[in-house]
Design a protein around this motif. Structure first.
Motif, PDB file in Angstrom:
ATOM      1  N   ALA A 141       0.837  -1.195   0.000  1.00  0.00           N
ATOM      2  CA  ALA A 141       0.000   0.000   0.000  1.00  0.00           C
ATOM      3  C   ALA A 141       0.873   1.247   0.000  1.00  0.00           C
ATOM      4  O   ALA A 141       1.988   1.239   0.538  1.00  0.00           O
ATOM      5  N   TYR A 158      -4.708   3.348   3.565  1.00  0.00           N
ATOM      6  CA  TYR A 158      -3.872   3.830   2.480  1.00  0.00           C
ATOM      7  C   TYR A 158      -4.708   4.073   1.235  1.00  0.00           C
ATOM      8  O   TYR A 158      -5.703   3.383   0.979  1.00  0.00           O
ATOM      9  N   TRP A 207      -3.501   0.574  -3.366  1.00  0.00           N
ATOM     10  CA  TRP A 207      -3.270  -0.822  -2.992  1.00  0.00           C
ATOM     11  C   TRP A 207      -2.954  -1.661  -4.217  1.00  0.00           C
ATOM     12  O   TRP A 207      -3.486  -1.416  -5.309  1.00  0.00           O
TER      13      TRP A 207
END
Length: 121
Positions: free
Chosen positions: A96, A108, A111
């Motif tokens: 991430a 985050y 990804w």
């Protein structure tokens, strides 16, 4: 367009090692915080190790002493060296990235698709 791609997963016996890699494109790599997460069968996604854009690092308790996170800014690549693997490390591992420091929170912005790690006993 930001792309985050993991590689390096596989099947390994307990006690063995693997090194995961994560390449990121479409972003200024050394301006981003990066992290590794994993999702074990039937469990929620959990943080494993994180590194901020100053190079400070944090590990989950389960990773301390066995896993090492590192990055090569010239290659725009994040690594996770995993040693002394255990069957309970079996999971899908995700990379991430985020412009803000998130440490091991699963918030985050970007990804990857994940890479499977299976540890046999």
């Amino acid at each position: 367009q930001v792309q985050v791609v993991e590689s390096g997963g596989g099947l390994v016996q307990a006690g063995g090692s693997l090194r995961l890699s994560c390449t990121a494109s479409g972003l200024t790599f050394d301006d981003y915080a990066m992290a590794w997460f994993r999702q074990r069968p039937g469990k929620e996604r959990e943080g494993v190790a994180g590194i901020d854009n100053d190079g400070d690092i944090t590990y989950a308790d389960s990773a301390k002493g066995r896993f090492t996170i590192s990055q090569d800014n010239t290659k725009r690549t994040l690594y996770l060296q995993m040693n002394d693997l255990k069957p309970e490390d079996t999971a899908m591992y995700y990379c991430a990235a985020d412009p803000e420091v998130r440490w091991l929170l699963p918030t985050y912005e970007y990804w990857g698709q994940g890479t499977q790690v299976t540890v046999s006993s």
